[in-house]
Scaffold this motif. Structure first.
Motif, mmCIF file in Angstrom:
data_model
loop_
_atom_site.group_PDB
_atom_site.id
_atom_site.type_symbol
_atom_site.label_atom_id
_atom_site.label_comp_id
_atom_site.label_asym_id
_atom_site.label_seq_id
_atom_site.Cartn_x
_atom_site.Cartn_y
_atom_site.Cartn_z
ATOM 1 N N ALA A 53 0.857 -1.191 0.000
ATOM 2 C CA ALA A 53 0.000 0.000 0.000
ATOM 3 C C ALA A 53 0.895 1.245 0.000
ATOM 4 O O ALA A 53 2.051 1.176 -0.421
ATOM 5 N N GLU A 54 0.342 2.360 0.464
ATOM 6 C CA GLU A 54 1.052 3.625 0.257
ATOM 7 C C GLU A 54 2.041 3.976 1.374
ATOM 8 O O GLU A 54 3.260 3.965 1.186
ATOM 9 N N ALA A 55 1.491 4.275 2.538
ATOM 10 C CA ALA A 55 2.319 4.778 3.648
ATOM 11 C C ALA A 55 1.521 4.645 4.932
ATOM 12 O O ALA A 55 0.282 4.642 4.898
ATOM 13 N N PRO A 56 2.187 4.553 6.078
ATOM 14 C CA PRO A 56 1.431 4.447 7.334
ATOM 15 C C PRO A 56 0.611 5.710 7.616
ATOM 16 O O PRO A 56 1.013 6.807 7.244
ATOM 17 N N GLY A 57 -0.537 5.523 8.258
ATOM 18 C CA GLY A 57 -1.320 6.645 8.767
ATOM 19 C C GLY A 57 -1.034 6.822 10.256
ATOM 20 O O GLY A 57 -0.093 6.226 10.795
ATOM 21 N N GLU A 60 -1.134 3.573 12.422
ATOM 22 C CA GLU A 60 -0.015 2.685 12.083
ATOM 23 C C GLU A 60 1.287 3.256 12.637
ATOM 24 O O GLU A 60 2.130 2.514 13.162
ATOM 25 N N PRO A 66 1.428 -2.017 9.940
ATOM 26 C CA PRO A 66 0.580 -1.515 8.848
ATOM 27 C C PRO A 66 -0.885 -1.919 8.997
ATOM 28 O O PRO A 66 -1.190 -2.972 9.570
ATOM 29 N N PHE A 67 -1.748 -1.089 8.500
ATOM 30 C CA PHE A 67 -3.187 -1.358 8.414
ATOM 31 C C PHE A 67 -3.825 -1.810 9.730
ATOM 32 O O PHE A 67 -4.370 -2.914 9.820
ATOM 33 N N ASN A 94 4.257 -1.178 3.018
ATOM 34 C CA ASN A 94 3.941 0.059 2.309
ATOM 35 C C ASN A 94 5.142 0.502 1.472
ATOM 36 O O ASN A 94 6.274 0.119 1.761
ATOM 37 N N HIS A 169 -7.394 1.362 -3.130
ATOM 38 C CA HIS A 169 -6.872 1.504 -1.767
ATOM 39 C C HIS A 169 -8.058 1.494 -0.787
ATOM 40 O O HIS A 169 -9.100 2.104 -1.069
HETATM 41 N N1 URA Z 1 -2.832 3.274 4.446
HETATM 42 C C1 URA Z 1 -1.747 2.701 3.860
HETATM 43 O O1 URA Z 1 -1.462 2.921 2.680
HETATM 44 N N2 URA Z 1 -1.005 1.903 4.596
HETATM 45 C C2 URA Z 1 -1.249 1.640 5.873
HETATM 46 O O2 URA Z 1 -0.497 0.879 6.483
HETATM 47 C C3 URA Z 1 -2.382 2.236 6.465
HETATM 48 C C4 URA Z 1 -3.164 3.052 5.730
#
Ligand code: URA
Length: 203
Positions: A53-57, A60, A66-67, A94, A169
């Motif tokens: 996926a993209e990046a931690p929020g 996270e 992650p997620f 991510n 996403h």
């Molecule tokens: N969105 C993401 O792209 N990655 C995560 O780990 C959490 C939210």
């Protein structure tokens, strides 16, 4: 730490543990200044399916996993619908390992600085299948900018020797809640069945 990074060639890591420990100490882009935790991965490093996926929020970043936030809960439901075990059957990571402030999309220089870790993960996990969730991950792995709505659900070949499927996403799905036939959520539910089918063929 400007937008123009001049990075040294990445070291040759022998194990995921070594990659993770380098990532945890990383100060190669400005995201290191605001992160709480480096969010490296979750799941099984021997899995045949990797999800990127993209990046931690925020959640996270706090948990270092992650997620785990709202998008993560929806993601768990999607996996459940495909009878995919989050702990055993996937390796999850991510493109960028540190949270961009206010959950903005990661900048090009941040993606570039973090790429050595992603490539090492791909090299050491060697998944047969990869799901790329959202535009940042699609571009990082497939180097295409087509809208996800056009390319989702299709398997692509990639330089890492895996079959790659772009998917929506989960954050996008949270904003598009309809489950009507043809809606993004409905399409995601179809895509995860196709992933299950391919996983079964590999087993
Ligand atoms: N969105 C993401 O792209 N990655 C995560 O780990 C959490 C939210």
């Amino acid at each position: 730490m400007s937008e123009q990074l001049h990075l040294a060639p990445p070291p040759i890591w022998q194990s995921l543990e070594a990659v993770e420990s380098s990532a945890r100490a990383c100060r190669d882009c400005q995201l290191c200044q605001s992160r709480t935790n480096v969010v490296f991965s979750a799941g099984n490093a021997k899995a045949k399916l990797m999800i990127i996926a993209e990046a931690p929020g925020r959640n996270e970043d706090e948990a270092g996993v992650p997620f785990v936030g709202r998008a993560g809960k929806l993601f768990d439901k999607i996996l459940e619908a495909g009878r995919i075990d989050r702990e055993k059957e996937i390796y999850l990571c991510n493109v960028v390992k540190c949270r961009p402030p206010n959950n903005r999309p990661p900048a090009k220089a941040e993606i570039q600085a973090c790429r050595k870790y992603l490539e090492a993960q791909l090299e050491l996990v060697r998944p047969a299948l990869i799901l790329v969730a959202g535009a940042t991950a699609v571009e990082a792995i497939l180097d295409v900018k087509d809208p996800i709505s056009r390319i989702r659900g299709t398997w692509f070949d990639c330089q890492f020797g895996a079959k790659v499927m772009p998917v929506f996403h989960p954050t996008y799905l949270l904003r598009n809640d309809s489950k009507e036939i043809g809606s993004p959520k409905w399409l995601m539910w179809q895509d995860i069945q196709e992933v299950r089918k391919q996983l079964d063929l590999l087993n």
